[in-house]
Design an enzyme around this catalytic site. Sequence first.
Site, PDB file in Angstrom:
ATOM      1  N   ARG A 206     -15.118  43.308  19.525  1.00  0.00           N
ATOM      2  CA  ARG A 206     -15.611  44.560  20.103  1.00  0.00           C
ATOM      3  C   ARG A 206     -16.744  45.178  19.297  1.00  0.00           C
ATOM      4  O   ARG A 206     -16.850  46.402  19.183  1.00  0.00           O
ATOM      5  CB  ARG A 206     -14.470  45.594  20.227  1.00  0.00           C
ATOM      6  N   SER A 279      -9.594  50.499  27.573  1.00  0.00           N
ATOM      7  CA  SER A 279      -8.932  50.799  26.291  1.00  0.00           C
ATOM      8  C   SER A 279      -9.740  51.845  25.538  1.00  0.00           C
ATOM      9  O   SER A 279     -10.925  51.625  25.269  1.00  0.00           O
ATOM     10  CB  SER A 279      -8.863  49.560  25.409  1.00  0.00           C
ATOM     11  N   GLU A 375     -12.750  52.577  20.707  1.00  0.00           N
ATOM     12  CA  GLU A 375     -13.641  51.615  21.355  1.00  0.00           C
ATOM     13  C   GLU A 375     -14.663  52.372  22.198  1.00  0.00           C
ATOM     14  O   GLU A 375     -15.833  52.016  22.259  1.00  0.00           O
ATOM     15  CB  GLU A 375     -12.831  50.666  22.246  1.00  0.00           C
TER      16      GLU A 375
HETATM   17  P1  FAD Z   1     -21.909  51.991  28.994  1.00  0.00           P
HETATM   18  O1  FAD Z   1     -20.517  52.488  29.009  1.00  0.00           O
HETATM   19  O2  FAD Z   1     -22.919  52.724  29.816  1.00  0.00           O
HETATM   20  O3  FAD Z   1     -22.426  51.859  27.524  1.00  0.00           O
HETATM   21  C1  FAD Z   1     -21.618  51.303  26.532  1.00  0.00           C
HETATM   22  C2  FAD Z   1     -22.447  51.143  25.253  1.00  0.00           C
HETATM   23  O4  FAD Z   1     -23.475  50.178  25.452  1.00  0.00           O
HETATM   24  C3  FAD Z   1     -23.164  52.427  24.837  1.00  0.00           C
HETATM   25  O5  FAD Z   1     -23.189  52.456  23.431  1.00  0.00           O
HETATM   26  C4  FAD Z   1     -24.576  52.248  25.376  1.00  0.00           C
HETATM   27  O6  FAD Z   1     -25.522  52.940  24.594  1.00  0.00           O
HETATM   28  C5  FAD Z   1     -24.768  50.747  25.249  1.00  0.00           C
HETATM   29  N1  FAD Z   1     -25.629  50.168  26.280  1.00  0.00           N
HETATM   30  C6  FAD Z   1     -25.376  50.132  27.621  1.00  0.00           C
HETATM   31  N2  FAD Z   1     -26.360  49.456  28.248  1.00  0.00           N
HETATM   32  C7  FAD Z   1     -27.238  49.067  27.294  1.00  0.00           C
HETATM   33  C8  FAD Z   1     -28.470  48.357  27.307  1.00  0.00           C
HETATM   34  N3  FAD Z   1     -29.025  47.881  28.437  1.00  0.00           N
HETATM   35  N4  FAD Z   1     -29.113  48.166  26.123  1.00  0.00           N
HETATM   36  C9  FAD Z   1     -28.600  48.621  24.956  1.00  0.00           C
HETATM   37  N5  FAD Z   1     -27.456  49.311  24.880  1.00  0.00           N
HETATM   38  C10 FAD Z   1     -26.781  49.528  26.035  1.00  0.00           C
HETATM   39  N6  FAD Z   1     -14.313  46.056  27.796  1.00  0.00           N
HETATM   40  C11 FAD Z   1     -13.962  44.854  27.283  1.00  0.00           C
HETATM   41  O7  FAD Z   1     -14.602  44.368  26.328  1.00  0.00           O
HETATM   42  N7  FAD Z   1     -12.921  44.145  27.782  1.00  0.00           N
HETATM   43  C12 FAD Z   1     -12.172  44.602  28.827  1.00  0.00           C
HETATM   44  O8  FAD Z   1     -11.239  43.940  29.247  1.00  0.00           O
HETATM   45  C13 FAD Z   1     -12.527  45.864  29.397  1.00  0.00           C
HETATM   46  N8  FAD Z   1     -11.809  46.370  30.417  1.00  0.00           N
HETATM   47  C14 FAD Z   1     -12.148  47.582  30.950  1.00  0.00           C
HETATM   48  C15 FAD Z   1     -11.390  48.069  32.023  1.00  0.00           C
HETATM   49  C16 FAD Z   1     -11.721  49.277  32.613  1.00  0.00           C
HETATM   50  C17 FAD Z   1     -10.886  49.787  33.770  1.00  0.00           C
HETATM   51  C18 FAD Z   1     -12.822  50.022  32.119  1.00  0.00           C
HETATM   52  C19 FAD Z   1     -13.216  51.310  32.771  1.00  0.00           C
HETATM   53  C20 FAD Z   1     -13.560  49.560  31.028  1.00  0.00           C
HETATM   54  C21 FAD Z   1     -13.239  48.323  30.439  1.00  0.00           C
HETATM   55  N9  FAD Z   1     -13.952  47.804  29.345  1.00  0.00           N
HETATM   56  C22 FAD Z   1     -13.626  46.577  28.830  1.00  0.00           C
HETATM   57  C23 FAD Z   1     -15.057  48.576  28.746  1.00  0.00           C
HETATM   58  C24 FAD Z   1     -16.423  48.435  29.474  1.00  0.00           C
HETATM   59  O9  FAD Z   1     -16.252  47.930  30.764  1.00  0.00           O
HETATM   60  C25 FAD Z   1     -17.362  47.516  28.708  1.00  0.00           C
HETATM   61  O10 FAD Z   1     -17.576  48.003  27.407  1.00  0.00           O
HETATM   62  C26 FAD Z   1     -18.725  47.389  29.400  1.00  0.00           C
HETATM   63  O11 FAD Z   1     -19.494  46.380  28.787  1.00  0.00           O
HETATM   64  C27 FAD Z   1     -19.517  48.700  29.386  1.00  0.00           C
HETATM   65  O12 FAD Z   1     -20.620  48.524  30.263  1.00  0.00           O
HETATM   66  P2  FAD Z   1     -21.465  49.761  30.793  1.00  0.00           P
HETATM   67  O13 FAD Z   1     -22.647  49.226  31.497  1.00  0.00           O
HETATM   68  O14 FAD Z   1     -20.594  50.667  31.568  1.00  0.00           O
HETATM   69  O15 FAD Z   1     -21.922  50.432  29.425  1.00  0.00           O
HETATM   70  N1  EPU Z   2       1.371  46.738  24.807  1.00  0.00           N
HETATM   71  C1  EPU Z   2       2.401  47.649  24.820  1.00  0.00           C
HETATM   72  N2  EPU Z   2       2.283  48.731  25.629  1.00  0.00           N
HETATM   73  C2  EPU Z   2       1.205  48.944  26.410  1.00  0.00           C
HETATM   74  C3  EPU Z   2       0.160  48.016  26.387  1.00  0.00           C
HETATM   75  C4  EPU Z   2       0.267  46.923  25.584  1.00  0.00           C
HETATM   76  O1  EPU Z   2       3.405  47.491  24.125  1.00  0.00           O
HETATM   77  O2  EPU Z   2       1.168  49.967  27.109  1.00  0.00           O
HETATM   78  C5  EPU Z   2       1.510  45.548  23.944  1.00  0.00           C
HETATM   79  C6  EPU Z   2       2.348  44.438  24.588  1.00  0.00           C
HETATM   80  O3  EPU Z   2       3.102  43.852  23.558  1.00  0.00           O
HETATM   81  C7  EPU Z   2       1.315  43.436  25.053  1.00  0.00           C
HETATM   82  C8  EPU Z   2       0.225  43.599  24.001  1.00  0.00           C
HETATM   83  O4  EPU Z   2       0.238  44.994  23.675  1.00  0.00           O
HETATM   84  O5  EPU Z   2       1.822  42.149  25.060  1.00  0.00           O
HETATM   85  C9  EPU Z   2      -1.142  43.186  24.483  1.00  0.00           C
HETATM   86  O6  EPU Z   2      -1.423  43.890  25.709  1.00  0.00           O
HETATM   87  P1  EPU Z   2      -2.657  43.451  26.629  1.00  0.00           P
HETATM   88  O7  EPU Z   2      -2.523  42.019  26.983  1.00  0.00           O
HETATM   89  O8  EPU Z   2      -2.802  44.439  27.706  1.00  0.00           O
HETATM   90  O9  EPU Z   2      -3.869  43.522  25.644  1.00  0.00           O
HETATM   91  P2  EPU Z   2      -4.403  44.706  24.762  1.00  0.00           P
HETATM   92  O10 EPU Z   2      -4.549  44.158  23.372  1.00  0.00           O
HETATM   93  O11 EPU Z   2      -3.642  45.948  24.933  1.00  0.00           O
HETATM   94  C10 EPU Z   2      -6.845  43.974  25.055  1.00  0.00           C
HETATM   95  C11 EPU Z   2      -8.161  44.615  25.312  1.00  0.00           C
HETATM   96  C12 EPU Z   2      -8.382  44.812  26.799  1.00  0.00           C
HETATM   97  C13 EPU Z   2      -8.319  43.460  27.479  1.00  0.00           C
HETATM   98  C14 EPU Z   2      -6.936  42.840  27.233  1.00  0.00           C
HETATM   99  C15 EPU Z   2      -6.829  41.455  27.793  1.00  0.00           C
HETATM  100  C16 EPU Z   2      -8.608  45.875  23.316  1.00  0.00           C
HETATM  101  C17 EPU Z   2      -8.714  47.203  22.686  1.00  0.00           C
HETATM  102  N3  EPU Z   2      -8.245  45.867  24.589  1.00  0.00           N
HETATM  103  O12 EPU Z   2      -5.852  44.898  25.408  1.00  0.00           O
HETATM  104  O13 EPU Z   2      -9.695  45.315  26.969  1.00  0.00           O
HETATM  105  O14 EPU Z   2      -8.545  43.579  28.864  1.00  0.00           O
HETATM  106  O15 EPU Z   2      -6.732  42.753  25.791  1.00  0.00           O
HETATM  107  O16 EPU Z   2      -7.507  40.579  26.967  1.00  0.00           O
HETATM  108  O17 EPU Z   2      -8.873  44.861  22.673  1.00  0.00           O
HETATM  109  C18 EPU Z   2     -10.996  47.290  27.059  1.00  0.00           C
HETATM  110  O18 EPU Z   2     -11.568  46.852  26.051  1.00  0.00           O
HETATM  111  O19 EPU Z   2     -11.341  48.348  27.623  1.00  0.00           O
HETATM  112  C19 EPU Z   2      -9.895  46.521  27.614  1.00  0.00           C
HETATM  113  C20 EPU Z   2      -9.189  46.900  28.666  1.00  0.00           C
END
Ligand code: FAD
Ligand code: EPU
Length: 380
Positions: A206, A279, A375
């Site tokens: 991240r 997250s 994050e």
């Molecule tokens: P923004 O939120 O608009 O910006 C994020 C950052 O990137 C800011 O610091 C911004 O300045 C910078 N930035 C954006 N665009 C550019 C650009 N073109 N050039 C330079 N800097 C830039 N993230 C994960 O890694 N894994 C997940 O599984 C995951 N699941 C998610 C689930 C949900 C429901 C939500 C809402 C978010 C999740 N995220 C996850 C977080 C998010 O989707 C990612 O971080 C995504 O890459 C952000 O994209 P954005 O375009 O919305 O960026």
């Molecule tokens: N868990 C709990 N309670 C909860 C959620 C999770 O106990 O409410 C524990 C469980 O033991 C579970 C473990 O956490 O097995 C891992 O949970 P999960 O698979 O959902 O993964 P996570 O580590 O909580 C990360 C990323 C997610 C990504 C998933 C799948 C981070 C901070 N978050 O979540 O990314 O989608 O793994 O790979 O690393 C995001 O970055 O916004 C995001 C959603």
Amino acid sequence: RDEASTAGAIALQPVLYCSDGCGAGGQGHAGAVPSVGASEQLNNAERHDVDLGRLNTFGVPARAVRLFDLRDTAGFELLAAAVKESTRVLVLGSGSNVLFARDFGGLVVRCRFKEIKVSSLGGGKVEVAAGAGLSWDWIVRYCVQRGWSGLENLSLIPGSVGAAPIQNIGAYGVELSSCFSWLEALDLQSGELHRMGPGECCFSYRDSRFKSDWRDRFLVVRVAFHLGGQSPATDYPSLQEELSRAGVTRPTAHSIRQAVIAIRQRRLPDPARVGNAGSFFKNPVVDAERLSMLRKEWPELPAFETGDGYYRVAAGWLVESCGWKGIQRGSVGVSENHSLVLINCGNARGHEILALATEIEVSVKERFNLRLEREVRVID
Ligand code: FAD
Ligand code: EPU
């Protein structure tokens, strides 16, 4: 393909323009790239006193003094002039990983490039270069449909292509860095375009250099991936379970994408319905000694090896153990399906979400003596 990297400025390459509706709207969470309304039609549009409410997936109200949407290279000079006039600059994508705790008193810049260029690397492998303004999930689907494996575990992550390298997006056992080739970014200070390879981006969990000294200095305009030929990544426990539940014995990019989508739709709230930014906190990384100390008191604490002797402790478990899962405080709360996801229960203000996040951090620190790192980027 790192030989393409260069510290100097480069000329833009000609590209094939994609014409089948990619980008804004997309599919998946919140349409991933929110529309900017009427001025969507304008080239390199600059607007003043802009409502950011629809430009962040928390859906909290905020305003910016100015917003510049870069749509083509002809806008570089206009953008440079706007940057020069501004004391503060914020680069924004789709707003799915930011929290506006207050109005932003400066210039917001977005890159809306939406072209795709595909080059053959031989042996069934391709390099896909995609404009920063495309929806991330749109490009994943585009590649999976063509059988170019590599991005499928990252299905349905909201946001834009340009933001994907910023925090080296990751999910279900795969990080962007595993198939990242290069990106092109505009230096907002010098006006020069640079091509950067993985080494220069300094990717880790991240994280990348764009989250430290390069924050808001570079606007990513294009990102390239090398795809095809990877063996499927199916080690992540919940992905394994989902694939066997679906009866998949020989996983493909397509079946992995379907499985990831199914898990995500069950576990994560859709920002189109409930404001959130995924997250809010990262999983803390600890060494083996620290983990065994923690496990003396909490034997069931989930942790996953990072591969270099460290362990990623499940922050979701820490937060849930402190009793936060599913709580609601006025207009803010914690998802009942995933305790890392803070939610806007309706009309929340950014500072209210920030206050809840701070309370959660304090409680985890008191109970486990672990510091939760955010994050989500807080703009205040
Ligand atoms: P923004 O939120 O608009 O910006 C994020 C950052 O990137 C800011 O610091 C911004 O300045 C910078 N930035 C954006 N665009 C550019 C650009 N073109 N050039 C330079 N800097 C830039 N993230 C994960 O890694 N894994 C997940 O599984 C995951 N699941 C998610 C689930 C949900 C429901 C939500 C809402 C978010 C999740 N995220 C996850 C977080 C998010 O989707 C990612 O971080 C995504 O890459 C952000 O994209 P954005 O375009 O919305 O960026
Ligand atoms: N868990 C709990 N309670 C909860 C959620 C999770 O106990 O409410 C524990 C469980 O033991 C579970 C473990 O956490 O097995 C891992 O949970 P999960 O698979 O959902 O993964 P996570 O580590 O909580 C990360 C990323 C997610 C990504 C998933 C799948 C981070 C901070 N978050 O979540 O990314 O989608 O793994 O790979 O690393 C995001 O970055 O916004 C995001 C959603």
